[in-house]
Design a protein around this motif. Structure first.
Motif, mmCIF file in Angstrom:
data_model
loop_
_atom_site.group_PDB
_atom_site.id
_atom_site.type_symbol
_atom_site.label_atom_id
_atom_site.label_comp_id
_atom_site.label_asym_id
_atom_site.label_seq_id
_atom_site.Cartn_x
_atom_site.Cartn_y
_atom_site.Cartn_z
ATOM 1 N N ALA A 1 40.932 2.604 -25.206
ATOM 2 C CA ALA A 1 39.845 2.686 -24.219
ATOM 3 C C ALA A 1 39.618 1.327 -23.569
ATOM 4 N N SER A 2 39.448 1.315 -22.254
ATOM 5 C CA SER A 2 39.260 0.046 -21.549
ATOM 6 C C SER A 2 38.303 0.158 -20.368
ATOM 7 N N LYS A 3 37.790 1.358 -20.099
ATOM 8 C CA LYS A 3 36.917 1.547 -18.937
ATOM 9 C C LYS A 3 35.447 1.548 -19.349
ATOM 10 N N PRO A 4 34.538 1.264 -18.399
ATOM 11 C CA PRO A 4 33.112 1.401 -18.680
ATOM 12 C C PRO A 4 32.807 2.804 -19.185
ATOM 13 N N MET A 5 31.867 2.896 -20.111
ATOM 14 C CA MET A 5 31.692 4.155 -20.821
ATOM 15 C C MET A 5 30.223 4.463 -21.088
ATOM 16 N N ILE A 6 29.894 5.746 -20.925
ATOM 17 C CA ILE A 6 28.645 6.311 -21.430
ATOM 18 C C ILE A 6 29.011 7.129 -22.661
ATOM 19 N N LEU A 7 28.374 6.836 -23.772
ATOM 20 C CA LEU A 7 28.629 7.541 -25.033
ATOM 21 C C LEU A 7 27.428 8.409 -25.351
ATOM 22 N N THR A 8 27.647 9.699 -25.538
ATOM 23 C CA THR A 8 26.534 10.597 -25.831
ATOM 24 C C THR A 8 26.999 11.715 -26.752
ATOM 25 N N GLY A 9 26.068 12.600 -27.108
ATOM 26 C CA GLY A 9 26.392 13.761 -27.917
ATOM 27 C C GLY A 9 26.155 15.027 -27.133
ATOM 28 N N ALA A 10 26.783 16.099 -27.542
ATOM 29 C CA ALA A 10 26.569 17.385 -26.886
ATOM 30 C C ALA A 10 25.084 17.735 -26.934
ATOM 31 N N PRO A 11 24.533 18.324 -25.861
ATOM 32 C CA PRO A 11 23.102 18.636 -25.827
ATOM 33 C C PRO A 11 22.676 19.492 -27.015
ATOM 34 N N GLY A 12 21.491 19.166 -27.521
ATOM 35 C CA GLY A 12 20.968 19.873 -28.680
ATOM 36 C C GLY A 12 19.960 18.997 -29.391
ATOM 37 N N PRO A 13 19.664 19.285 -30.626
ATOM 38 C CA PRO A 13 18.644 18.501 -31.336
ATOM 39 C C PRO A 13 19.098 17.115 -31.752
ATOM 40 N N ALA A 14 20.404 16.831 -31.681
ATOM 41 C CA ALA A 14 20.896 15.556 -32.184
ATOM 42 C C ALA A 14 21.880 14.909 -31.221
ATOM 43 N N PHE A 15 21.791 13.598 -31.104
ATOM 44 C CA PHE A 15 22.868 12.779 -30.518
ATOM 45 C C PHE A 15 24.060 12.872 -31.465
ATOM 46 N N VAL A 16 23.909 12.330 -32.634
ATOM 47 C CA VAL A 16 24.819 12.532 -33.763
ATOM 48 C C VAL A 16 23.922 12.486 -34.992
ATOM 49 N N ALA A 17 23.844 13.596 -35.725
ATOM 50 C CA ALA A 17 22.886 13.690 -36.818
ATOM 51 C C ALA A 17 23.232 12.773 -37.981
ATOM 52 N N GLY A 18 24.489 12.351 -38.077
ATOM 53 C CA GLY A 18 24.921 11.479 -39.157
ATOM 54 C C GLY A 18 26.349 11.789 -39.534
ATOM 55 N N ALA A 19 26.758 11.276 -40.693
ATOM 56 C CA ALA A 19 28.057 11.661 -41.235
ATOM 57 C C ALA A 19 27.957 13.098 -41.758
ATOM 58 N N ASP A 20 29.106 13.702 -41.960
ATOM 59 C CA ASP A 20 29.149 15.093 -42.400
ATOM 60 C C ASP A 20 28.887 15.147 -43.911
ATOM 61 N N ILE A 21 27.666 15.532 -44.307
ATOM 62 C CA ILE A 21 27.282 15.509 -45.718
ATOM 63 C C ILE A 21 28.075 16.538 -46.521
ATOM 64 N N ARG A 22 28.320 17.721 -45.950
ATOM 65 C CA ARG A 22 29.096 18.730 -46.666
ATOM 66 C C ARG A 22 30.485 18.206 -47.000
ATOM 67 N N GLU A 23 31.051 17.445 -46.103
ATOM 68 C CA GLU A 23 32.381 16.885 -46.339
ATOM 69 C C GLU A 23 32.331 15.743 -47.352
ATOM 70 N N MET A 24 31.252 14.972 -47.329
ATOM 71 C CA MET A 24 31.128 13.820 -48.208
ATOM 72 C C MET A 24 30.810 14.191 -49.651
ATOM 73 N N ALA A 25 30.011 15.238 -49.840
ATOM 74 C CA ALA A 25 29.460 15.545 -51.171
ATOM 75 C C ALA A 25 30.507 15.599 -52.288
ATOM 76 N N PRO A 26 31.684 16.229 -52.081
ATOM 77 C CA PRO A 26 32.652 16.306 -53.182
ATOM 78 C C PRO A 26 33.626 15.126 -53.251
ATOM 79 N N MET A 27 33.457 14.116 -52.402
ATOM 80 C CA MET A 27 34.435 13.030 -52.360
ATOM 81 C C MET A 27 34.422 12.207 -53.642
ATOM 82 N N THR A 28 35.607 11.779 -54.067
ATOM 83 C CA THR A 28 35.734 10.828 -55.163
ATOM 84 C C THR A 28 35.386 9.432 -54.642
#
Length: 259
Positions: free
Chosen positions: A46-73
């Motif tokens: 990436a090298s161009k000027p950028m607007i970073l956003t999330g798909a419309p809804g209740p969250a920009f990005v709610a966080g990391a994926d907890i379901r994916e993280m929970a069983p991790m070693t």
């Protein structure tokens, strides 16, 4: 032009500004390994000027994926954290300006993603926080480092240790957010205007400013000034510097080269 991959939408307007949208609305745009991998792939070039956003809804990005993280070693968790840190570092090092536009929740990894941009615009609905301690975790994508750089170490400790959430108006008061807007549309339009203002300037000079600011952050004054002096000297090697100074002396508008 719009291109779509599994979790990202890329909108490119007039070949100059990219709108990068994290598009995983079914999971409030949470950062899974898949999302982070796509971000890493895109941000590497990436090298161009950028607007970073999330798909419309209740969250920009709610966080990391907890379901994916929970069983991790422990080893899997470490690899996930390193992937997140790599993505944030790549975002921070994009040579052009990046504005994070936050509408809704930006928690955990979402707050870390926004903080890796050059600065943050938000709607009045935005909520920020690093609530990882509520899950027995710590910020792992750079939050322990970047939050204190933005709001100071004392306040960063308070927010991280408590897991407290901060609404948009307070986030602006403490220096986490630059501007707050009534609507998503107003926010995105303002971000486009700001990038338009920046675009008339030398892109080389803007990139050198960004490198000097990022490189000197957290350094002592002497080291920071050395980095600034190096970038200042480099500016004298560029066609943009010759064009800009010549235009000033000739009382005309400079014409800078844009990639």
């Amino acid at each position: 032009m719009r291109s779509i991959v599994d979790y990202l939408h890329l909108d490119i307007e007039d070949g100059d500004v990219v709108t990068l949208t994290v598009n995983r609305p079914s999971a409030r745009n949470a950062l899974s390994v898949g999302v982070l991998t796509e971000l890493r792939h895109f941000l590497r070039t990436a090298s161009k000027p950028m607007i970073l956003t999330g798909a419309p809804g209740p969250a920009f990005v709610a966080g990391a994926d907890i379901r994916e993280m929970a069983p991790m070693t422990p080893d899997e968790g470490a690899a996930f954290g390193r992937l997140g840190q790599e993505v944030m570092n790549l975002l921070e090092s994009v040579p052009a300006p990046v504005i994070a536009c936050v509408d809704g929740y930006a928690l955990g990894g979402g707050c870390e993603l926004a903080m890796a941009a050059d600065f943050i615009y938000a709607t009045s609905k935005a909520v920020f926080g690093q609530p990882e301690v509520l899950l027995g975790l710590i910020p792992g994508f750079g939050g322990c480092v970047r939050l204190q750089q933005l709001v100071g170490p004392g306040l960063a400790r308070e927010l991280i240790y408590s897991g407290r959430k901060v609404e948009a108006a307070q986030a602006q008061r403490i220096g986490l957010v630059n501007q707050v807007f009534d609507s998503r549309e107003d926010m995105l339009a303002a971000a486009a205007r700001t990038l338009g203002e920046i675009a008339v300037n030398s892109p080389t000079a803007v990139a050198l400013c960004k490198a000097a600011i990022n490189g000197s952050r957290g350094a002592n004054v002497e080291t920071g000034l050395d980095l600034e002096a190096t970038a200042f000297r480099q500016a004298f090697t560029t066609p943009d510097m010759r064009e800009g100074t010549a235009a000033f002396l000739a009382k005309r508008t400079p014409v800078f080269r844009h990639a």
